[in-house]
Write a protein that holds these residues in place. Structure first.
Motif, PDB file in Angstrom:
ATOM      1  N   THR A 187       0.838  -1.207   0.000  1.00 38.46           N
ATOM      2  CA  THR A 187       0.000   0.000   0.000  1.00 38.46           C
ATOM      3  C   THR A 187       0.867   1.248   0.000  1.00 38.46           C
ATOM      4  N   ARG A 188       1.916   1.222   0.812  1.00 39.27           N
ATOM      5  CA  ARG A 188       2.815   2.383   0.886  1.00 39.27           C
ATOM      6  C   ARG A 188       3.602   2.570  -0.420  1.00 39.27           C
ATOM      7  N   LEU A 189       4.142   1.467  -0.954  1.00 37.69           N
ATOM      8  CA  LEU A 189       4.986   1.597  -2.142  1.00 37.69           C
ATOM      9  C   LEU A 189       4.141   1.957  -3.364  1.00 37.69           C
ATOM     10  N   HIS A 190       2.962   1.364  -3.465  1.00 39.74           N
ATOM     11  CA  HIS A 190       2.086   1.723  -4.576  1.00 39.74           C
ATOM     12  C   HIS A 190       1.623   3.184  -4.476  1.00 39.74           C
ATOM     13  N   GLY A 191       1.530   3.680  -3.260  1.00 39.76           N
ATOM     14  CA  GLY A 191       1.058   5.046  -3.056  1.00 39.76           C
ATOM     15  C   GLY A 191       2.142   6.096  -3.197  1.00 39.76           C
ATOM     16  N   ALA A 192       3.358   5.651  -3.490  1.00 40.88           N
ATOM     17  CA  ALA A 192       4.491   6.584  -3.602  1.00 40.88           C
ATOM     18  C   ALA A 192       5.034   6.517  -5.027  1.00 40.88           C
ATOM     19  N   PRO A 193       4.651   7.457  -5.874  1.00 39.15           N
ATOM     20  CA  PRO A 193       5.037   7.364  -7.293  1.00 39.15           C
ATOM     21  C   PRO A 193       6.536   7.471  -7.529  1.00 39.15           C
ATOM     22  N   HIS A 194       7.289   7.918  -6.523  1.00 38.42           N
ATOM     23  CA  HIS A 194       8.741   7.998  -6.707  1.00 38.42           C
ATOM     24  C   HIS A 194       9.446   6.682  -6.369  1.00 38.42           C
ATOM     25  N   VAL A 195       8.691   5.645  -5.946  1.00 42.56           N
ATOM     26  CA  VAL A 195       9.296   4.327  -5.725  1.00 42.56           C
ATOM     27  C   VAL A 195       9.418   3.622  -7.070  1.00 42.56           C
ATOM     28  N   ARG A 196      10.642   3.260  -7.428  1.00 39.60           N
ATOM     29  CA  ARG A 196      10.901   2.726  -8.766  1.00 39.60           C
ATOM     30  C   ARG A 196      10.993   1.213  -8.787  1.00 39.60           C
ATOM     31  N   HIS A 197      11.474   0.590  -7.711  1.00 42.16           N
ATOM     32  CA  HIS A 197      11.809  -0.828  -7.796  1.00 42.16           C
ATOM     33  C   HIS A 197      11.917  -1.390  -6.379  1.00 42.16           C
ATOM     34  N   LEU A 198      11.648  -2.698  -6.261  1.00 41.57           N
ATOM     35  CA  LEU A 198      11.816  -3.410  -4.989  1.00 41.57           C
ATOM     36  C   LEU A 198      12.770  -4.576  -5.230  1.00 41.57           C
ATOM     37  N   ILE A 199      13.745  -4.732  -4.334  1.00 41.95           N
ATOM     38  CA  ILE A 199      14.733  -5.816  -4.452  1.00 41.95           C
ATOM     39  C   ILE A 199      14.653  -6.679  -3.193  1.00 41.95           C
ATOM     40  N   CYS A 200      14.540  -8.003  -3.379  1.00 44.45           N
ATOM     41  CA  CYS A 200      14.354  -8.937  -2.269  1.00 44.45           C
ATOM     42  C   CYS A 200      15.323 -10.114  -2.365  1.00 44.45           C
ATOM     43  N   GLY A 201      15.328 -10.909  -1.306  1.00 46.49           N
ATOM     44  CA  GLY A 201      16.079 -12.170  -1.265  1.00 46.49           C
ATOM     45  C   GLY A 201      15.125 -13.286  -0.852  1.00 46.49           C
ATOM     46  N   HIS A 202      15.584 -14.139   0.086  1.00 50.05           N
ATOM     47  CA  HIS A 202      14.750 -15.115   0.787  1.00 50.05           C
ATOM     48  C   HIS A 202      14.473 -16.387  -0.008  1.00 50.05           C
ATOM     49  N   ILE A 203      14.246 -16.271  -1.309  1.00 51.70           N
ATOM     50  CA  ILE A 203      13.811 -17.442  -2.082  1.00 51.70           C
ATOM     51  C   ILE A 203      15.000 -18.287  -2.548  1.00 51.70           C
ATOM     52  N   HIS A 204      16.170 -17.698  -2.693  1.00 51.13           N
ATOM     53  CA  HIS A 204      17.351 -18.388  -3.205  1.00 51.13           C
ATOM     54  C   HIS A 204      17.169 -18.769  -4.674  1.00 51.13           C
ATOM     55  N   ARG A 205      16.710 -17.839  -5.476  1.00 54.15           N
ATOM     56  CA  ARG A 205      16.593 -18.061  -6.929  1.00 54.15           C
ATOM     57  C   ARG A 205      16.359 -16.696  -7.579  1.00 54.15           C
ATOM     58  N   THR A 206      16.833 -16.555  -8.806  1.00 55.29           N
ATOM     59  CA  THR A 206      16.623 -15.315  -9.549  1.00 55.29           C
ATOM     60  C   THR A 206      15.197 -15.297 -10.083  1.00 55.29           C
ATOM     61  N   ILE A 207      14.428 -14.269  -9.693  1.00 60.78           N
ATOM     62  CA  ILE A 207      13.008 -14.188 -10.060  1.00 60.78           C
ATOM     63  C   ILE A 207      12.691 -12.732 -10.410  1.00 60.78           C
TER      64      ILE A 207
END
Ligand SMILES: [Fe+2]
Length: 277
Positions: A187-207
């Motif tokens: 909700t926060r990231l969608h509501g902030a038009p200056h947010v360009r990208h999200l980078i995560c880990g946890h899964i142990h695979r490139t997705i």
């Protein structure tokens, strides 16, 4: 034509073990050191190294103690955050300054025109250590609100980092331990038009994924591999303990004038056999 850009190196899911212990026969510290040396040789101009959680496999102080001197020797500033396999007290003891005044490993960094906001999604009740799903409490969300507003005021676009992805990826066991209150983040990231990208880990695979905004559009999400062990490509997998010795990797974030780019770079090769830890 050559384009100038600013660069950060990203490692996630190191899973460092105490001396003499391995994961599916791999030494996580040796794999991280191999990956870091590979990255520093090719990208000495990087401005940040970001470790996106799961620094250790079980939160053992001796595992953090093995990692700390490697990072002290790194010529590029290193920023760490928490994953589900970390424990707050030993991480904070091993890396002074890693936890902010609220006690969370949340940091804002500048990279060229971007503001990087690194979140701490560890489900933080250390009385029940290693709760594997992720959580952002009100304190951490308030920090995010403040930093999103500050970045907007500074005229900076934002890339957000979180160990736990806020969207499913098709590995059922991993989806069951994603970010439990993902709606609060999205909700926060969608509501902030200056947010360009999200980078995560946890899964142990490139997705590559996109987290849809109910009001239109979507947030692009990049999920990076571990430098050590990966999850096998068995969609619908019912366990997260199965791992595979596929090449380790790290991410390279490029902050270009009009584009955010996330590369992944494999640095190790093996026979690819599926094994269980
Ligand atoms: Fe992990």
């Amino acid at each position: 034509m050559e384009e100038n850009f600013d660069k950060a190196l990203i490692f996630t899911d190191l899973h460092i073990m105490p001396e003499g212990e391995t994961i599916i026969g791999l030494d996580p510290l040796a794999r991280f050191q191999e990956g870091l040396a590979h990255a520093l040789l090719r990208h000495p101009d990087a401005q940040h190294v970001i470790l996106l959680g799961d620094l250790t496999h079980s939160g053992a102080p001796e595992a953090y103690a093995r990692l700390a001197p490697v990072l002290v020797d790194c010529p590029i500033p290193v920023t760490v955050t928490m994953g589900n396999h970390d424990l707050r007290a030993p991480l904070g003891a091993a890396f002074p300054g890693a936890l902010n005044a609220d006690g969370f490993a949340q940091t804002a960094l500048d990279l060229g025109p971007l503001r990087l906001l690194i979140l701490d999604t560890h489900d933080y009740d250390d009385q029940a250590p290693l709760a594997h799903d992720g959580w952002l409490c009100d304190t951490r969300l308030a920090w995010l609100d403040t930093e999103l507003a500050r970045a907007a005021g500074d005229g900076r676009d934002v890339v957000v980092f979180a160990h736990h992805p806020p969207c499913p990826v098709g590995f059922w066991a991993m989806d069951a331990i994603g970010l439990a209150n993902s709606g609060a983040l999205l909700t926060r990231l969608h509501g902030a038009p200056h947010v360009r990208h999200l980078i995560c880990g946890h899964i142990h695979r490139t997705i590559h994924a996109s987290a849809a905004n109910p009001k239109g559009g979507a947030l692009p999400v990049s999920i990076l591999k571990s430098p050590c062990h990966q999850i096998p490509m068995i969609l619908g997998q019912g366990t997260f303990a199965d791992s595979v010795d596929e090449p380790g990797a790290y991410g390279i974030l490029l902050a270009m004038k009009d584009t955010v780019v996330v590369h992944t770079e494999d640095f190790a090769l093996s026979d690819g056999a599926v094994q269980t830890y």
